[in-house]
Design a protein around this motif. Sequence first.
Motif, PDB file in Angstrom:
ATOM      1  N   LEU A 119       0.685  -1.236   0.055  1.00 42.45           N
ATOM      2  CA  LEU A 119      -0.083   0.093  -0.133  1.00 42.45           C
ATOM      3  C   LEU A 119       0.834   1.173   0.097  1.00 42.45           C
ATOM      4  N   ASP A 120       1.795   1.182   0.730  1.00 45.80           N
ATOM      5  CA  ASP A 120       2.760   2.519   0.756  1.00 45.80           C
ATOM      6  C   ASP A 120       3.444   2.832  -0.516  1.00 45.80           C
ATOM      7  N   LEU A 121       3.558   1.832  -1.444  1.00 44.96           N
ATOM      8  CA  LEU A 121       4.218   2.119  -2.743  1.00 44.96           C
ATOM      9  C   LEU A 121       3.234   2.591  -3.701  1.00 44.96           C
ATOM     10  N   MET A 122       1.867   1.941  -3.465  1.00 37.58           N
ATOM     11  CA  MET A 122       0.752   2.259  -4.113  1.00 37.58           C
ATOM     12  C   MET A 122       0.235   3.653  -3.941  1.00 37.58           C
ATOM     13  N   ARG A 123       0.473   4.047  -2.840  1.00 32.87           N
ATOM     14  CA  ARG A 123       0.001   5.603  -2.878  1.00 32.87           C
ATOM     15  C   ARG A 123       0.889   6.589  -3.602  1.00 32.87           C
ATOM     16  N   HIS A 124       2.007   6.250  -4.159  1.00 28.57           N
ATOM     17  CA  HIS A 124       2.798   7.147  -4.788  1.00 28.57           C
ATOM     18  C   HIS A 124       2.312   7.362  -6.175  1.00 28.57           C
ATOM     19  N   LYS A 125       2.277   8.686  -6.409  1.00 25.63           N
ATOM     20  CA  LYS A 125       1.977   9.000  -8.035  1.00 25.63           C
ATOM     21  C   LYS A 125       3.411   8.983  -8.589  1.00 25.63           C
ATOM     22  N   HIS A 126       4.342   9.295  -7.981  1.00 27.61           N
ATOM     23  CA  HIS A 126       5.718   8.906  -8.394  1.00 27.61           C
ATOM     24  C   HIS A 126       6.514   8.577  -7.340  1.00 27.61           C
ATOM     25  N   LEU A 127       7.734   8.080  -7.480  1.00 21.62           N
ATOM     26  CA  LEU A 127       8.722   7.684  -6.451  1.00 21.62           C
ATOM     27  C   LEU A 127       9.980   8.011  -6.787  1.00 21.62           C
ATOM     28  N   VAL A 128      10.714   8.669  -5.931  1.00 18.58           N
ATOM     29  CA  VAL A 128      12.070   8.784  -5.703  1.00 18.58           C
ATOM     30  C   VAL A 128      12.772   8.431  -4.466  1.00 18.58           C
ATOM     31  N   LEU A 129      14.062   7.755  -4.779  1.00 15.27           N
ATOM     32  CA  LEU A 129      15.027   7.443  -3.229  1.00 15.27           C
ATOM     33  C   LEU A 129      16.006   8.653  -3.399  1.00 15.27           C
ATOM     34  N   SER A 130      16.178   8.984  -2.359  1.00 15.27           N
ATOM     35  CA  SER A 130      17.007   9.898  -2.034  1.00 15.27           C
ATOM     36  C   SER A 130      18.213   9.516  -0.903  1.00 15.27           C
ATOM     37  N   ARG A 131      19.305  10.468  -0.988  1.00 12.94           N
ATOM     38  CA  ARG A 131      20.216  10.147   0.078  1.00 12.94           C
ATOM     39  C   ARG A 131      20.851  11.314   0.311  1.00 12.94           C
ATOM     40  N   PRO A 132      20.486  12.179   1.406  1.00 11.36           N
ATOM     41  CA  PRO A 132      21.063  13.458   1.854  1.00 11.36           C
ATOM     42  C   PRO A 132      22.372  13.280   2.575  1.00 11.36           C
ATOM     43  N   HIS A 133      23.196  14.024   2.209  1.00 10.78           N
ATOM     44  CA  HIS A 133      24.836  13.913   2.512  1.00 10.78           C
ATOM     45  C   HIS A 133      25.183  15.165   3.506  1.00 10.78           C
ATOM     46  N   GLY A 134      24.646  16.014   3.393  1.00 11.69           N
ATOM     47  CA  GLY A 134      25.024  17.564   4.084  1.00 11.69           C
ATOM     48  C   GLY A 134      26.279  17.894   3.689  1.00 11.69           C
ATOM     49  N   ALA A 135      27.091  18.229   4.300  1.00  9.44           N
ATOM     50  CA  ALA A 135      28.294  18.851   3.828  1.00  9.44           C
ATOM     51  C   ALA A 135      29.506  17.995   4.680  1.00  9.44           C
ATOM     52  N   PRO A 136      29.703  16.599   4.175  1.00 11.89           N
ATOM     53  CA  PRO A 136      30.947  15.903   4.562  1.00 11.89           C
ATOM     54  C   PRO A 136      32.252  16.619   4.080  1.00 11.89           C
ATOM     55  N   ASP A 137      33.276  16.184   4.602  1.00 16.18           N
ATOM     56  CA  ASP A 137      34.749  16.503   4.393  1.00 16.18           C
ATOM     57  C   ASP A 137      34.993  16.522   3.064  1.00 16.18           C
ATOM     58  N   TRP A 138      34.516  15.273   2.376  1.00 17.05           N
ATOM     59  CA  TRP A 138      34.889  15.036   0.936  1.00 17.05           C
ATOM     60  C   TRP A 138      34.168  15.681   0.004  1.00 17.05           C
ATOM     61  N   LEU A 139      33.120  16.694   0.357  1.00 20.48           N
ATOM     62  CA  LEU A 139      32.339  17.302  -0.441  1.00 20.48           C
ATOM     63  C   LEU A 139      33.286  18.493  -1.342  1.00 20.48           C
ATOM     64  N   THR A 140      34.203  18.852  -0.646  1.00 17.17           N
ATOM     65  CA  THR A 140      35.167  20.023  -1.442  1.00 17.17           C
ATOM     66  C   THR A 140      36.426  19.194  -2.132  1.00 17.17           C
ATOM     67  N   THR A 141      36.439  18.071  -2.160  1.00 21.93           N
ATOM     68  CA  THR A 141      37.486  17.332  -2.936  1.00 21.93           C
ATOM     69  C   THR A 141      36.843  16.475  -3.951  1.00 21.93           C
ATOM     70  N   ASP A 142      37.880  15.957  -4.809  1.00 24.82           N
ATOM     71  CA  ASP A 142      37.342  15.074  -5.902  1.00 24.82           C
ATOM     72  C   ASP A 142      36.887  13.813  -5.553  1.00 24.82           C
ATOM     73  N   ALA A 143      36.921  13.475  -4.317  1.00 25.29           N
ATOM     74  CA  ALA A 143      36.307  12.194  -3.902  1.00 25.29           C
ATOM     75  C   ALA A 143      34.949  12.236  -3.937  1.00 25.29           C
ATOM     76  N   VAL A 144      34.125  13.761  -4.219  1.00 32.17           N
ATOM     77  CA  VAL A 144      32.784  13.578  -4.269  1.00 32.17           C
ATOM     78  C   VAL A 144      32.294  12.725  -5.386  1.00 32.17           C
ATOM     79  N   LEU A 145      33.100  12.823  -6.272  1.00 34.06           N
ATOM     80  CA  LEU A 145      32.806  11.940  -7.626  1.00 34.06           C
ATOM     81  C   LEU A 145      32.605  10.675  -7.336  1.00 34.06           C
ATOM     82  N   GLU A 146      33.362   9.870  -6.568  1.00 37.04           N
ATOM     83  CA  GLU A 146      33.391   8.629  -6.424  1.00 37.04           C
ATOM     84  C   GLU A 146      32.087   8.299  -5.509  1.00 37.04           C
TER      85      GLU A 146
END
Length: 217
Positions: A161-188
């Motif tokens: 039922l929870d999935l049936m309620r959706h008109k559209h569905l996205v899965l997201s992952r918030p990271h905030g501002a980790p140390d690696w955000l400002t480095t090229d490690a953000v790519l990986e």
Amino acid sequence: MSGDGIPLDALDFFEELAVENSRPWWQAHRARWEESVREPMEWLTEALTDEFGPAHLYRPNRDVRFSRDKSPYKDHQGALAATVPGIGWYVQVSAAGLLTGGGFYPTGPDQTARYRAAVDAPPTGQALQALVDRLVAQGWETGGEAVATRPRGVPADHPRLDLMRHKHLVLSRPHGAPDWLTTDAVLEHVRADWRAVRPVVEWMTEHVGASQVERRR
């Protein structure tokens, strides 16, 4: 194009934009947006093209024609690497930091109908439920417009039922501002997230697909 990650000034930019969301402020800080937001996001998405295809960076301007909020600019910068229109991998930077995701946002009403039919059918619906459950257990969040109770004709005891309620569905992952955000490690880190959500994107591409409804001009 080479890059050194996403600078913290990108987050500061959107935090300040929330206070003064106006055309004069934007014009005065446009060069800053180009350097701290657009160019790093272009570097990031271009570096992911080899595996996920080209990404589209959304325009910073809001469509205010039918909105009570007349703020002219978006409070974030997003990009979508699509398999078909409205389905694919997403990455965003805002005052809250970095967010990754995947799923579908409908470009036509027929997509929601196909999505719910596939969720309703046991083989395909159970497969999606397993994928979503696995990601949620890893810290991902489900989102997308959904009805408060249940769609018409769907029983209250529907196993998904929870999935049936959706008109559209996205899965997201918030990271905030980790140390690696400002480095090229953000790519990986983004690459790893997009790989993790790939099965959901592939499910959406196969069972929802592109809208067949011609859009009004």
